[in-house]
Design a protein around this motif. Structure first.
Motif, PDB file in Angstrom:
ATOM      1  N   UNK A 138       0.839  -0.961  -0.078  1.00  0.00           N
ATOM      2  CA  UNK A 138       0.179   0.165   0.089  1.00  0.00           C
ATOM      3  C   UNK A 138       0.534   1.387  -0.503  1.00  0.00           C
ATOM      4  N   UNK A 139       2.312   0.939   0.519  1.00  0.00           N
ATOM      5  CA  UNK A 139       3.059   2.318   0.794  1.00  0.00           C
ATOM      6  C   UNK A 139       2.703   2.541  -0.241  1.00  0.00           C
ATOM      7  N   UNK A 140       4.004   1.406  -1.622  1.00  0.00           N
ATOM      8  CA  UNK A 140       4.668   1.712  -2.728  1.00  0.00           C
ATOM      9  C   UNK A 140       3.293   2.206  -3.781  1.00  0.00           C
ATOM     10  N   UNK A 141       1.758   2.409  -3.102  1.00  0.00           N
ATOM     11  CA  UNK A 141       0.928   2.343  -3.910  1.00  0.00           C
ATOM     12  C   UNK A 141       0.548   3.725  -4.202  1.00  0.00           C
ATOM     13  N   UNK A 142       0.663   4.441  -2.845  1.00  0.00           N
ATOM     14  CA  UNK A 142       0.334   5.992  -2.270  1.00  0.00           C
ATOM     15  C   UNK A 142       1.885   6.645  -2.924  1.00  0.00           C
ATOM     16  N   UNK A 143       2.922   6.078  -2.782  1.00  0.00           N
ATOM     17  CA  UNK A 143       4.132   6.961  -3.556  1.00  0.00           C
ATOM     18  C   UNK A 143       3.724   6.788  -5.012  1.00  0.00           C
ATOM     19  N   UNK A 144       3.568   5.743  -5.907  1.00  0.00           N
ATOM     20  CA  UNK A 144       2.968   6.060  -6.979  1.00  0.00           C
ATOM     21  C   UNK A 144       2.006   7.493  -7.452  1.00  0.00           C
ATOM     22  N   UNK A 145       0.807   7.240  -6.739  1.00  0.00           N
ATOM     23  CA  UNK A 145      -0.331   7.638  -7.143  1.00  0.00           C
ATOM     24  C   UNK A 145       0.158   8.943  -7.126  1.00  0.00           C
ATOM     25  N   UNK A 146       0.955   9.349  -6.200  1.00  0.00           N
ATOM     26  CA  UNK A 146       1.337  10.697  -5.762  1.00  0.00           C
ATOM     27  C   UNK A 146       2.816  11.490  -6.666  1.00  0.00           C
ATOM     28  N   UNK A 147       3.675  10.253  -6.808  1.00  0.00           N
ATOM     29  CA  UNK A 147       4.246  10.333  -8.057  1.00  0.00           C
ATOM     30  C   UNK A 147       3.166  10.831  -9.568  1.00  0.00           C
ATOM     31  N   UNK A 148       2.230  10.217  -9.447  1.00  0.00           N
ATOM     32  CA  UNK A 148       2.133  10.750 -11.238  1.00  0.00           C
ATOM     33  C   UNK A 148       0.997  11.969 -10.958  1.00  0.00           C
ATOM     34  N   UNK A 149       0.420  12.301  -9.828  1.00  0.00           N
ATOM     35  CA  UNK A 149      -0.380  13.801  -9.350  1.00  0.00           C
ATOM     36  C   UNK A 149       0.867  13.909  -9.543  1.00  0.00           C
ATOM     37  N   UNK A 150       1.791  14.370  -9.596  1.00  0.00           N
ATOM     38  CA  UNK A 150       2.872  15.393  -9.119  1.00  0.00           C
ATOM     39  C   UNK A 150       3.667  15.841 -10.833  1.00  0.00           C
ATOM     40  N   UNK A 151       3.089  15.042 -11.519  1.00  0.00           N
ATOM     41  CA  UNK A 151       3.896  14.686 -13.173  1.00  0.00           C
ATOM     42  C   UNK A 151       2.498  15.104 -13.988  1.00  0.00           C
ATOM     43  N   UNK A 152       1.142  15.085 -13.303  1.00  0.00           N
ATOM     44  CA  UNK A 152       0.128  15.585 -14.504  1.00  0.00           C
ATOM     45  C   UNK A 152       0.492  16.944 -13.223  1.00  0.00           C
ATOM     46  N   UNK A 153       0.443  17.338 -12.631  1.00  0.00           N
ATOM     47  CA  UNK A 153       0.815  19.090 -12.385  1.00  0.00           C
ATOM     48  C   UNK A 153       1.423  19.458 -13.312  1.00  0.00           C
ATOM     49  N   UNK A 154       2.786  19.474 -13.766  1.00  0.00           N
ATOM     50  CA  UNK A 154       3.673  20.212 -14.352  1.00  0.00           C
ATOM     51  C   UNK A 154       4.850  19.621 -13.934  1.00  0.00           C
ATOM     52  N   UNK A 155       6.353  19.539 -14.651  1.00  0.00           N
ATOM     53  CA  UNK A 155       7.427  19.640 -14.236  1.00  0.00           C
ATOM     54  C   UNK A 155       8.509  20.967 -14.028  1.00  0.00           C
ATOM     55  N   UNK A 156       9.105  21.343 -12.813  1.00  0.00           N
ATOM     56  CA  UNK A 156       9.394  22.787 -12.956  1.00  0.00           C
ATOM     57  C   UNK A 156      11.208  21.918 -13.357  1.00  0.00           C
ATOM     58  N   UNK A 157      11.569  23.256 -13.982  1.00  0.00           N
ATOM     59  CA  UNK A 157      13.208  22.855 -13.725  1.00  0.00           C
ATOM     60  C   UNK A 157      14.094  23.731 -13.459  1.00  0.00           C
ATOM     61  N   UNK A 158      14.726  23.936 -12.088  1.00  0.00           N
ATOM     62  CA  UNK A 158      15.000  24.689 -11.432  1.00  0.00           C
ATOM     63  C   UNK A 158      17.042  24.589 -11.919  1.00  0.00           C
TER      64      UNK A 158
END
Length: 777
Positions: free
Chosen positions: A703-723
């Motif tokens: 479950x922890x890995x699935x939650x981590x994957x879900x958060x990564x998906x949400x973050x990718x959908x919101x976009x990537x910023x380059x610093x």
């Protein structure tokens, strides 16, 4: 010369004869264009001033004997039968030899190297430590202990690279100018000098102007042009031998070299600078090894190129042995030995062959600069890949126009083949001397042969090349100063950039933020975490860069997923896609911080576009799915950084891992266990492009890995910023004058006028944020 053009790399070791012969055919157009056009100017440069053609024919026969044995010893014996065996995973060239030595002796000019790089399959291939009691083991230990010797080895490789760049300026000039000089025989004497230079300049401008289209559009014509040229000069050579002097074969005896030097003495020695031009382009056989194969290059040279060149030189000598007084200002040259009715067709073929030979060295110059840049020895430049299918076809706009201007300058400034030949000869022989020196170390350190064999190699070939080098150097004021000046200029640029880059990295290491400080802030890092992925570009392979703390101190907000991205080069030509990414956690999983190290070889193509972004995200997702995180990263020990990283393959070429898909649908469902499962991000109120991971059949994910994957998906959908860090490097107070000149003026000037990191990564400007810092080094 390091050349990247023509055909895709061929890693297959056991090819069929059909493939070998096809590669041999293609290599004629890519590898031998420069070498095959040398008959245009060898005799003319040799007899330009130092020696005169007499009725005894001792001079012309002596020159022919020198040409024959030089072609036999250097291209045939040294390169075809010895140097070609010193490949770096199938690649050749000066940097391939340096790369081999770096790995076998653990000598590395790259500051951010790490032990994980040595686990790459290409890195450790064929590396066997020498026996402790051997000379090779003592030499290896000496190189590893003394930084001065390591720097000398790097400088030696850079000297070879600088001379290749100089050759990239001089070879097109002398090849095209010599080919165009045939117009002299078809026009009035008082007008030909006003025709040659403009025609040569127009051809050179057209040649450089067409570079951005890439060679793949006309590359299929290269081999037929060179083959036609070789058949042409060998046929004319046979005709001249049988028609004018069938006994010219006697001049192949080394005795005629002795007679030549005995009669001409100092003049004969100085004329060796012209004879040297018969082997210009030989280095390309080794440099292009990665695009063909050892056997195909050997077949092409021994069966086609070598016999054709020998017949061409013998034919010219046979004609000149019966023509001691030539009623033309052209004197001794290639076109006087061509039958009058064939001069115009031969002129056209010669110009085409000169353009092909020039194209090869220009593309080779692009390649060597790309490799220098990958090793941190050249400022960042814009690299354009002109072909999506054929590996290695690149175009560098800044370098292309710089080469064109310098090439036009030497053509207009010299206006004759004598001084152009003096300049080109010194550049060619210097690269060969560098190869000889590096090969002597390869024999001991990599091949584990007796040191006596290495000494014999460097003494035999080094003596031959040193003789030609001295003859070229004596013409310093007569044109040979040009490659020296150009190489000195490029060497200063490379050394200043490498020194500045090294000092900047040392500052980053000394001022990196402690992971303890970062983890003590808690999962939210004491700042507001907003949706999206924040990619922090850094040169560091461990620790937190100072730009991150500088940023969060002034703006206490950051993205929900943080990725510290390091894109670096390793001293091997190519990194396999399945070994491209190194991924690891920073801190406990709930911090959602990752370190990703992307490794490229010095001849790999950097294509950092949307595919790279998706590969990057998928590599992190695959790391999460497989649960390869370090056991040190636990909630009970949050102050430790996870140094253990996992190797993750590139998803674009790896079908076994997680893949990223975009979907317009808002429905969220999980697939059954009998088919690849999908994890989608939660629905949102408005229709937008959704992101989902397609996960292969595998054991159940916790479950922890699935939650981590879900958060990564949400973050990718919101976009990537380059610093990106935008550093201003200044010297500390009390620094020496040389250091101030190098850093405050030299490095600062190069940094301001080279491409910014944004171009190096080709990231979208709208998603880029630069953090400025002043580095006092």
């Amino acid at each position: 010369m390091d050349l990247e053009t023509g055909v895709s790399q061929n890693p297959v070791k056991k090819e069929s004869w059909r493939i070998v012969l096809t590669l041999a055919y293609q290599s004629l157009g890519v590898v031998y264009g420069d070498l095959s056009t040398s008959p245009l100017y060898v005799y003319k440069s040799t007899f330009a001033e130092d020696i005169k053609h007499s009725e005894t024919n001792e001079e012309i026969f002596g020159v022919l004997s020198f040409v024959f044995w030089t072609l036999t010893l250097v291209p045939l014996l040294k390169y075809v039968f010895i140097v070609l065996k010193a490949d770096d995973n199938g690649e050749g060239g000066t940097f391939a030899l340096y790369s081999l030595l770096c790995r076998h002796a653990r000598v590395n000019a790259l500051p951010n190297c790490q032990s994980a790089d040595e686990e790459l399959s290409s890195y450790k291939k064929d590396i066997i430590s020498p026996a402790p009691t051997t000379f090779g083991a003592r030499l290896k230990s000496t190189l590893e202990k003394h930084r001065v010797l390591q720097r000398f080895l790097l400088v030696l490789a850079l000297i070879g690279a600088c001379m290749v760049i100089g050759d990239g300026i001089l070879t097109p000039a002398i090849s095209v100018f010599s080919a165009v000089s045939g117009v002299e025989l078809a026009t009035a004497k008082e007008h030909h000098k006003y025709i040659e230079v403009p025609v040569a300049c127009i051809i050179l401008i057209g040649l450089f102007a067409l570079q951005h289209y890439g060679t793949h559009r006309v590359g299929f014509l290269f081999a037929p042009v060179v083959i036609t040229w070789l058949l042409c000069i060998s046929s004319i050579g046979l005709y001249n031998i049988f028609y004018w002097n069938p006994r010219v074969y006697q001049a192949l005896s080394p005795y005629y070299m002795y007679k030549f030097l005995k009669k001409t003495q100092r003049g004969g020695w100085m004329s060796l600078g012209g004879i040297l031009l018969c082997i210009t382009g030989s280095e390309a056989m080794f440099a292009d090894l990665g695009h063909f194969s050892q056997l195909s290059i050997q077949i092409a040279f021994t069966t086609m190129v070598y016999p054709s060149l020998i017949l061409a030189y013998m034919g010219q000598a046979a004609y000149l042995s019966q023509h001691h007084i030539i009623q033309n200002d052209y004197h001794i040259g290639f076109y006087v030995s061509v039958p009058e009715k064939l001069r115009w067709p031969v002129l056209v073929i010669a110009i085409l062959a000169a353009v092909v030979g020039s194209q090869a060295i220009i593309t080779g110059t692009f390649s060597i600069i790309k490799q220098c840049s990958a090793l941190g020895c050249f400022p960042r430049v814009k690299i354009v890949h002109t072909s999506s299918k054929i590996h290695g076809q690149i175009y560098i706009p800044e370098i292309n126009w710089t080469l064109m201007l310098l090439c036009l300058a030497v053509t207009i400034g010299f206006r004759d083949t004598k001084r152009l030949g003096n300049a080109s000869g010194l550049a060619v022989i210097t690269v060969m001397l560098v190869t000889t020196c590096l090969m002597s170390l390869i024999i001991v350190l990599c091949w584990h042969r007796n040191v006596i064999l290495a000494i014999c190699f460097v003494v035999f070939f080094g003596t031959v090349e040193a003789l030609y080098f001295s003859a070229s150097l004596i013409k310093f004021l007569e044109g040979a100063w040009v490659p020296v000046a150009l190489s000195f200029l490029f060497m200063i640029v490379m050394c200043v950039w490498h020194y500045g880059t090294l000092k900047k990295y040392e500052f980053d290491v000394e001022n990196k933020v402690s992971v303890d400080w970062l983890l003590s802030l808690g999962p939210s890092l004491g700042i507001v975490r907003v949706r999206g992925i924040g990619l922090i570009h850094t040169e560091l392979v461990s620790g937190i860069p100072a730009i991150f703390s500088h940023f969060v101190t002034n703006l206490p907000a950051f993205h929900q997923v943080l990725v510290f991205l390091c894109v670096k080069s390793v001293p091997i030509p190519h990194v396999k896609h399945e070994e491209r990414f190194l991924v690891g956690h920073i801190g406990p999983k709930e911090y959602r911080m990752y370190r990703v190290i992307v490794r490229y070889g010095y001849r790999d193509a950097h294509k950092d576009d949307l595919v790279f972004e998706n590969d990057l995200v998928c590599s992190i997702a695959e790391f999460i799915r497989t649960g390869k995180s370090s056991p040190n990263c636990t909630d009970d020990d949050v102050t430790k950084e996870c140094d253990e990283m996992a190797v993750v393959g590139s998803p674009s070429t790896h079908l076994d891992g997680i893949h990223l898909r975009f979907d317009e649908s808002e429905n969220t469902s999980l697939a059954g266990t009998s088919e690849p499962r999908e994890i989608r991000s939660p629905p949102v109120t408005k229709l937008r492009k959704k992101v989902r991971f397609v996960i292969p059949e595998s054991p159940k994910i916790d479950s922890s890995a699935r939650e981590e994957l879900r958060e990564l998906m949400e973050a990718r959908e919101a976009g990537i910023a380059y610093i990106l860090g935008h550093s201003y490097v200044k010297t500390k107070q009390g620094s020496s004058l040389i250091k101030k000149l190098a850093i405050n003026y030299g490095y600062d000037f190069l940094r301001k006028n080279c491409r910014s990191p944004t171009y190096a990564f080709t990231v979208p400007h709208a998603s880029t944020l630069e953090v400025g810092m002043v580095y006092h080094i």
